[in-house]
Design an enzyme around this catalytic site. Structure first.
Site, mmCIF file in Angstrom:
data_model
loop_
_atom_site.group_PDB
_atom_site.id
_atom_site.type_symbol
_atom_site.label_atom_id
_atom_site.label_comp_id
_atom_site.label_asym_id
_atom_site.label_seq_id
_atom_site.Cartn_x
_atom_site.Cartn_y
_atom_site.Cartn_z
ATOM 1 N N HIS A 79 23.828 80.582 65.017
ATOM 2 C CA HIS A 79 23.548 81.278 63.768
ATOM 3 C C HIS A 79 22.232 80.863 63.123
ATOM 4 C CE1 HIS A 79 27.772 81.656 64.605
ATOM 5 N NE2 HIS A 79 27.941 80.384 64.344
ATOM 6 N N ASP A 86 13.990 81.643 71.591
ATOM 7 C CA ASP A 86 12.655 81.682 72.185
ATOM 8 C C ASP A 86 12.617 80.984 73.542
ATOM 9 O OD1 ASP A 86 11.708 83.144 70.059
ATOM 10 O OD2 ASP A 86 10.650 81.462 69.109
ATOM 11 N N GLU A 97 26.278 84.637 76.497
ATOM 12 C CA GLU A 97 26.668 83.827 75.339
ATOM 13 C C GLU A 97 28.192 83.806 75.284
ATOM 14 O OE1 GLU A 97 26.040 83.986 70.486
ATOM 15 O OE2 GLU A 97 25.704 85.789 71.672
ATOM 16 N N HIS A 99 31.777 82.085 73.190
ATOM 17 C CA HIS A 99 32.353 81.360 72.056
ATOM 18 C C HIS A 99 33.855 81.264 72.265
ATOM 19 C CE1 HIS A 99 28.623 81.485 69.847
ATOM 20 N NE2 HIS A 99 28.506 82.747 70.242
ATOM 21 N N ARG A 106 35.603 85.496 61.737
ATOM 22 C CA ARG A 106 35.535 84.288 60.917
ATOM 23 C C ARG A 106 34.577 84.502 59.742
ATOM 24 N NH1 ARG A 106 34.986 79.184 64.599
ATOM 25 N NH2 ARG A 106 35.335 78.219 62.569
ATOM 26 N N ARG A 110 28.948 83.397 60.589
ATOM 27 C CA ARG A 110 29.188 83.248 62.029
ATOM 28 C C ARG A 110 28.974 84.560 62.793
ATOM 29 N NH1 ARG A 110 31.172 78.126 62.913
ATOM 30 N NH2 ARG A 110 32.311 77.244 61.162
#
Length: 142
Positions: A79, A86, A97, A99, A106, A110
C-alpha cells in the site's frame, strides 16, 4: 524454471499475529508448502522474507536474468511502496501478487496496491493456497 517468492514485513510472524485473520499455520509451514509444490511441478524456488523495503528492492534487482517469475506478498509495502513497484518494472519479470487475506474486504487503505500496477495477476483471500496458485500461474506462462 526458477521462481522467486518474496514475503514482506511481518509475514515471518504468521501463526503468531492476528490468528483470526491469518490462521494458525506458521511462516515455516508456508515455506514448506511452497517448496513441496515447486518440487512436484519440477521447478526451482527461492523463498525470501524481509521486513525492510530496501532489502526487498535489492532482492528484486538481483533477480534480473536469474529468475523466470516472481511471486510477491509485499505485506504492508503493498500500500506504500513505489520503490518495490519500480524495481519490478525495472527487471520486467512476470509477477503475481498474493495476499493471505482478502485485502479488498478489509480497511480502505489496504485496497490500494502499487504492486498491482505491474503484476499480471493478484490473488487475495485464499490463505496459503494462494501462493500455490500463484506458482502455477507463473509456471503456466512458459
Amino acid at each position: 524454471m526458477k521462481i522467486l517468492v518474496i514475503n514482506g514485513p511481518n509475514l515471518n510472524m504468521l501463526g503468531i499475529r492476528e490468528k483470526e485473520l491469518y490462521g494458525e499455520n506458521t511462516y515455516a509451514h508456508l515455506i514448506k508448502m511452497i517448496k513441496k509444490h515447486a518440487k512436484e511441478k519440477g521447478v526451482k524456488v527461492c523463498c525470501y522474507q524481509s521486513n525492510y523495503e530496501g532489502d526487498i528492492v535489492t532482492k528484486i534487482q538481483k533477480a534480473y536474468k536469474k529468475f523466470n517469475g516472481i511471486v510477491i506478498n509485499p505485506g504492508a509495502y503493498t500500500h506504500t511502496s513505489v520503490a518495490i513497484l519500480d524495481a519490478l518494472k525495472s527487471v520486467n519479470i512476470p509477477t503475481v501478487e498474493v495476499h493471505v487475506t482478502n485485502v479488498n474486504e478489509r480497511e480502505d487503505f489496504r485496497k490500494i496496491s502499487f504492486v498491482k500496477k505491474f503484476a499480471f495477476k493478484t490473488i487475495a483471500g485464499k490463505g496459503f493456497d494462494g501462493y500455490l496458485e500463484a506458482l502455477d500461474d507463473v509456471i503456466n506462462l512458459k
